[in-house]
Design a protein around this motif. Structure first.
Motif, mmCIF file in Angstrom:
data_model
loop_
_atom_site.group_PDB
_atom_site.id
_atom_site.type_symbol
_atom_site.label_atom_id
_atom_site.label_comp_id
_atom_site.label_asym_id
_atom_site.label_seq_id
_atom_site.Cartn_x
_atom_site.Cartn_y
_atom_site.Cartn_z
ATOM 1 N N TYR A 102 -62.261 11.209 -124.304
ATOM 2 C CA TYR A 102 -62.856 10.803 -122.668
ATOM 3 C C TYR A 102 -61.801 11.514 -121.450
ATOM 4 O O TYR A 102 -62.178 12.066 -121.389
ATOM 5 N N LEU A 126 -70.650 16.109 -115.951
ATOM 6 C CA LEU A 126 -70.814 16.216 -117.629
ATOM 7 C C LEU A 126 -71.128 14.742 -118.315
ATOM 8 O O LEU A 126 -70.043 14.005 -118.133
ATOM 9 N N TYR A 127 -72.348 14.705 -119.480
ATOM 10 C CA TYR A 127 -71.907 13.670 -119.861
ATOM 11 C C TYR A 127 -71.537 13.192 -121.549
ATOM 12 O O TYR A 127 -71.999 14.669 -122.019
ATOM 13 N N VAL A 128 -71.181 12.601 -121.406
ATOM 14 C CA VAL A 128 -69.944 12.470 -122.580
ATOM 15 C C VAL A 128 -70.858 11.251 -123.280
ATOM 16 O O VAL A 128 -70.421 10.326 -123.016
ATOM 17 N N THR A 139 -68.590 14.110 -130.537
ATOM 18 C CA THR A 139 -69.245 13.702 -129.284
ATOM 19 C C THR A 139 -70.566 15.231 -128.907
ATOM 20 O O THR A 139 -70.299 15.913 -129.231
ATOM 21 N N ILE A 179 -65.697 22.530 -122.499
ATOM 22 C CA ILE A 179 -66.041 22.199 -121.423
ATOM 23 C C ILE A 179 -65.609 23.309 -120.037
ATOM 24 O O ILE A 179 -66.102 23.343 -119.360
ATOM 25 N N ALA A 217 -61.789 15.111 -121.775
ATOM 26 C CA ALA A 217 -62.831 15.729 -121.338
ATOM 27 C C ALA A 217 -62.638 15.512 -119.579
ATOM 28 O O ALA A 217 -63.164 16.917 -119.307
ATOM 29 N N SER A 268 -75.863 21.821 -124.100
ATOM 30 C CA SER A 268 -75.161 20.681 -124.362
ATOM 31 C C SER A 268 -74.857 21.044 -125.864
ATOM 32 O O SER A 268 -75.577 22.520 -125.996
ATOM 33 N N LEU A 291 -71.967 16.709 -125.636
ATOM 34 C CA LEU A 291 -71.778 17.365 -124.344
ATOM 35 C C LEU A 291 -73.224 17.940 -124.192
ATOM 36 O O LEU A 291 -73.177 18.406 -124.167
ATOM 37 N N THR A 292 -73.924 17.276 -122.714
ATOM 38 C CA THR A 292 -74.416 17.412 -121.795
ATOM 39 C C THR A 292 -74.170 18.394 -120.613
ATOM 40 O O THR A 292 -73.481 16.955 -119.508
ATOM 41 N N SER A 302 -62.308 19.261 -117.512
ATOM 42 C CA SER A 302 -63.436 19.521 -116.698
ATOM 43 C C SER A 302 -63.724 19.511 -115.222
ATOM 44 O O SER A 302 -64.421 19.784 -114.378
ATOM 45 N N LEU A 309 -67.461 12.656 -114.343
ATOM 46 C CA LEU A 309 -68.286 12.684 -115.877
ATOM 47 C C LEU A 309 -69.586 11.172 -116.230
ATOM 48 O O LEU A 309 -69.624 10.097 -114.895
#
Length: 307
Positions: A263, A139-141, A148, A188, A266, A161, A150-151, A270, A200
């Motif tokens: 962060y 999970l790219y934050v 923010t 998420i 997330a 995303s 998210l991908t 997740s 992450l």
């Protein structure tokens, strides 16, 4: 060998950055991207926009002067092409388009106000091959002042995303509702529930600072436990102590706490327990976008000429 220079201007809600990068091309090898210069100016556009709906005159003047300086710096560096992207604050500003026109006229810099989806796409185009393992999920934050991004990466590819109006400056101004947090949490959980061994990937100035403060070996991830402990520690200090004791810049000492909260949230929703922190972001994505788009045009022109 061929060395080309590109520049990226990232007009964020908390700061405005100019990145100049060298792209080194060699026959039969992958191009190498090397940062040459990075200039950051803490013009907090989000403070204006998220509270008053538009950019103030004083910040329009500061922004214009910054852009004039960036234009001169790009000329001195010999930049062949640049791209200036404005994100959340400029997207929401009532006078955003007027500011864009003014800067074009006064500083000769064209600014593109990009939406959240485009922002996420550019960020996701950054070089992550040293971080992403194909057999794992991520999970790219990317946490900014106003939003923010998210991908989800699965099997080495982008799965989906989304951009959320959940940023550090908005949080500081108490402009995030329970519904905003619930939407963030729901997305998420829904998109990570079937993913195993999820980690992450964090990007943004605040997570980079947290990573540096941790003393973690480059390439190794932060742990959720460490990040949570650091969050509690930062909260125990006053704003002044974060500046005097930790050496944080004034414009970092306040936003670092809401950024850490995002962060941590997330991670919690997740199930991630590791946070990788490569030094990449929107500026890096802009450089790559510029290079590959110009390379495609060069190849097309070459094909037409050879035909």
């Amino acid at each position: 060998m061929r060395i080309r220079k590109f520049a990226a201007i990232d007009i964020g809600s908390n700061a405005i950055r100019l990145l100049v990068a060298n792209v080194i091309e060699q026959e039969g090898k992958e191009p190498k991207f090397k940062k040459s210069s990075l200039v950051r100016v803490p013009i907090r556009l989000g403070q204006d926009v998220f509270t008053n709906g538009e950019i103030s005159k004083i910040n329009i003047d500061r922004m214009t002067n910054a852009m004039k300086s960036y234009r001169l710096l790009m000329d001195v560096h010999g930049v062949e092409m640049y791209m200036a992207c404005a994100t959340s604050a400029m997207r929401d500003a009532k006078n955003g388009e007027a500011v864009v026109e003014r800067i074009k006229k006064k500083a000769d810099i064209k600014i593109d106000i990009i939406d959240g989806k485009r922002e996420a796409q550019i960020i996701a185009s950054t070089d992550l091959h040293n971080v992403i393992a194909k057999e794992k999920d991520y999970l790219y934050v990317d946490v900014g002042g106003g939003s923010t991004e998210l991908t989800i990466f699965s099997n080495g590819k982008i799965k989906t995303s989304r951009s959320f109006k959940l940023g550090t400056v908005r949080l500081l101004n108490e402009m995030i509702t329970d519904d905003d947090w619930k939407a963030f949490e729901k997305w998420i959980k829904r998109n990570t529930k079937d993913l195993k061994r999820l980690s992450l990937i964090g990007s943004g100035g605040n997570i980079n600072k947290l990573y540096k403060m941790s003393g973690t070996t480059i390439g190794e991830p932060l742990s959720y436990i460490y990040l949570n402990a650091q969050y509690q520690f930062l909260q125990s200090l006053s704003y002044e102590e974060r500046i005097s004791e930790l050496g944080l810049n004034p414009d970092r000492a306040d936003v670092i706490i809401p950024a850490t909260r995002i962060y941590l949230s997330a991670c919690k929703w997740s199930g991630a327990r590791k946070i990788f922190v490569p030094k990449i972001g929107l500026s890096d994505g802009i450089i790559k976008t510029l290079f590959f788009e110009t390379s495609k045009k060069d190849k097309s022109a070459s094909n037409i000429l050879s035909f």
